[in-house]
Design an enzyme around this catalytic site. Structure first.
Site, PDB file in Angstrom:
ATOM      1  N   GLY A   1       0.846  -1.189   0.000  1.00  0.00           N
ATOM      2  CA  GLY A   1       0.000   0.000   0.000  1.00  0.00           C
ATOM      3  C   GLY A   1       0.883   1.241   0.000  1.00  0.00           C
TER       4      GLY A   1
ATOM      5  N   SER B   1      -0.086   4.407  -1.064  1.00  0.00           N
ATOM      6  CA  SER B   1      -0.400   5.449  -2.040  1.00  0.00           C
ATOM      7  C   SER B   1      -1.213   6.586  -1.419  1.00  0.00           C
ATOM      8  CB  SER B   1      -1.157   4.858  -3.240  1.00  0.00           C
ATOM      9  OG  SER B   1      -2.334   4.199  -2.833  1.00  0.00           O
ATOM     10  N   ARG B   2      -1.670   6.389  -0.185  1.00  0.00           N
ATOM     11  CA  ARG B   2      -2.454   7.435   0.491  1.00  0.00           C
ATOM     12  C   ARG B   2      -2.495   7.131   1.988  1.00  0.00           C
ATOM     13  NH1 ARG B   2      -5.888   4.109  -2.293  1.00  0.00           N
ATOM     14  NH2 ARG B   2      -5.824   5.509  -4.075  1.00  0.00           N
ATOM     15  N   GLY B   3      -3.087   8.049   2.746  1.00  0.00           N
ATOM     16  CA  GLY B   3      -3.391   7.789   4.149  1.00  0.00           C
ATOM     17  C   GLY B   3      -2.198   7.575   5.050  1.00  0.00           C
ATOM     18  N   ILE B   4      -2.371   6.668   6.009  1.00  0.00           N
ATOM     19  CA  ILE B   4      -1.337   6.414   7.013  1.00  0.00           C
ATOM     20  C   ILE B   4      -0.058   5.909   6.357  1.00  0.00           C
ATOM     21  CG2 ILE B   4      -0.703   4.949   8.962  1.00  0.00           C
ATOM     22  CD1 ILE B   4      -3.642   5.089   9.860  1.00  0.00           C
ATOM     23  N   GLY B   5      -0.193   4.997   5.400  1.00  0.00           N
ATOM     24  CA  GLY B   5       0.995   4.462   4.746  1.00  0.00           C
ATOM     25  C   GLY B   5       1.820   5.529   4.067  1.00  0.00           C
TER      26      GLY B   5
ATOM     27  N   ASP C   1      -0.432  -6.315  -6.430  1.00  0.00           N
ATOM     28  CA  ASP C   1      -1.412  -6.728  -5.440  1.00  0.00           C
ATOM     29  C   ASP C   1      -0.738  -7.627  -4.415  1.00  0.00           C
ATOM     30  OD1 ASP C   1      -3.591  -7.740  -4.022  1.00  0.00           O
ATOM     31  OD2 ASP C   1      -4.871  -7.855  -5.796  1.00  0.00           O
TER      32      ASP C   1
ATOM     33  N   TYR D   1     -13.848  -8.699  10.597  1.00  0.00           N
ATOM     34  CA  TYR D   1     -12.718  -7.764  10.607  1.00  0.00           C
ATOM     35  C   TYR D   1     -11.754  -8.080  11.745  1.00  0.00           C
ATOM     36  CZ  TYR D   1     -10.158  -3.316  10.627  1.00  0.00           C
ATOM     37  OH  TYR D   1      -9.185  -2.362  10.594  1.00  0.00           O
TER      38      TYR D   1
ATOM     39  N   LYS E   1      -7.719  -8.656  11.381  1.00  0.00           N
ATOM     40  CA  LYS E   1      -6.692  -7.810  12.011  1.00  0.00           C
ATOM     41  C   LYS E   1      -5.886  -8.602  13.038  1.00  0.00           C
ATOM     42  CE  LYS E   1      -5.818  -4.294  11.089  1.00  0.00           C
ATOM     43  NZ  LYS E   1      -5.026  -3.713   9.963  1.00  0.00           N
TER      44      LYS E   1
END
Length: 295
Positions: A30, A32-36, A87, A181, A185
């Site tokens: 990941g 590409s945005r957000g927390i990452g 992916d 979920y 997690k």
């Protein structure tokens, strides 16, 4: 906000780093945005090499950013970036990312398992395709990326696997609220627990990191009521600073040798000297911030 680059301003946060990720190579799922992306940007400011394996090669109708725009931000921040469209559920894509990281930068020092899918539906409402998606991305993806990167991590002078997953907590309420979920997690967290023990003699540290409060992300905003929820959230910079503190050893009792831990962002940053967390808030008073789930 202050920065030498007007396009990508550096957030003014209370964290004062005592270590650096300069020259370290990070492979992230990941990002590409957000927390990452926030974590990757913080590492890039040190001069780190960041390899992003993400699915978003083309602009998304509802989600901002692509793996290529993220790489541009990392380069602008001072790091070197290698964007890869792929992916984490696909064995060949993950193997290609590991090979590309070593081929471009000569090493992998850090793996960050950031990619994750979320669906908080109760059991009778969850779609089994969503169930399988969460299992494949969250659990299998974390296991696969960690597994295939092990040969390179063993060659590093301080290999580290950091997974964005919660502390293991067998209080029945977390399974009862969103079982599908929670299973996904906790599968990520069990991977941290098991790998930390399995790799204890290999010089590879394995830890998990989780936010104490809700974090403003596209995933949250796109949920029902998400726009109102994020008004009582913190920005992703708190997780970026916390990840930096874990990876440099500034926020852990054992320094860069810490392994087998389930940290929260506040816990790590408090150990690194942060006493005022208000700058991370999006405007809500500290008492009004929404706690994140699993805590």
């Amino acid at each position: 906000m202050t920065s030498s680059n007007d396009a990508y301003p550096v957030p003014a946060t209370p964290y004062r780093a005592t270590g650096s990720l300069q020259g370290r190579t990070i492979l992230m799922s990941g990002g590409s945005r957000g927390i990452g992306l926030a974590i990757a940007r913080r590492a890039a400011r040190d001069g780190a090499n960041v390899v992003l394996l993400a699915k978003t090669g083309e602009p998304h109708a509802k989600l901002e950013g692509t793996v290529y725009s993220a790489a541009e931000e990392l380069e602008a921040a001072g790091g070197r970036a290698l964007p890869l469209v792929g992916d984490v559920r696909n064995d060949d894509d993950v193997a290609r990312a590991v090979d590309a990281a070593v081929g471009r930068f000569g090493a992998i020092d850090v793996v960050i398992n950031n990619a994750s899918a979320i669906d908080l539906s109760p059991t009778d409402a969850v779609d089994m395709k969503r169930y399988d998606l969460m299992q494949d991305i969250n659990v299998r993806g974390t296991f696969l990326l960690s597994k295939l990167a092990l040969p390179a991590l063993r060659k590093s002078s301080g290999g580290h696997i950091l997974t964005l997953s919660p502390p293991l907590n067998l209080d029945p309420k977390w399974a009862g609220r969103h079982l599908a979920y929670t299973i996904a997690k906790y599968g990520m967290s069990l991977t941290t627990l098991g790998l930390a023990e399995e790799l204890r003699g290999d010089g590879i540290c394995v830890n998990s990191l989780w936010p104490r409060t809700l974090i403003d992300t596209a995933a949250i905003r796109n949920m029902a009521g998400g726009e109102s929820m994020v008004r009582a959230a913190r920005g992703p910079e708190i997780m970026a600073d916390a990840a930096h503190a874990v990876l440099t050893g500034a926020g852990t009792k054992a320094g860069r040798l810490a392994t087998g831990n389930f940290y929260t962002d506040e816990q790590v940053l408090a150990a690194a000297g942060v006493t005022d967390f208000r700058p991370y808030s999006l405007g809500a008073a500290e008492a009004d911030l929404v706690p994140d789930i699993f805590l």
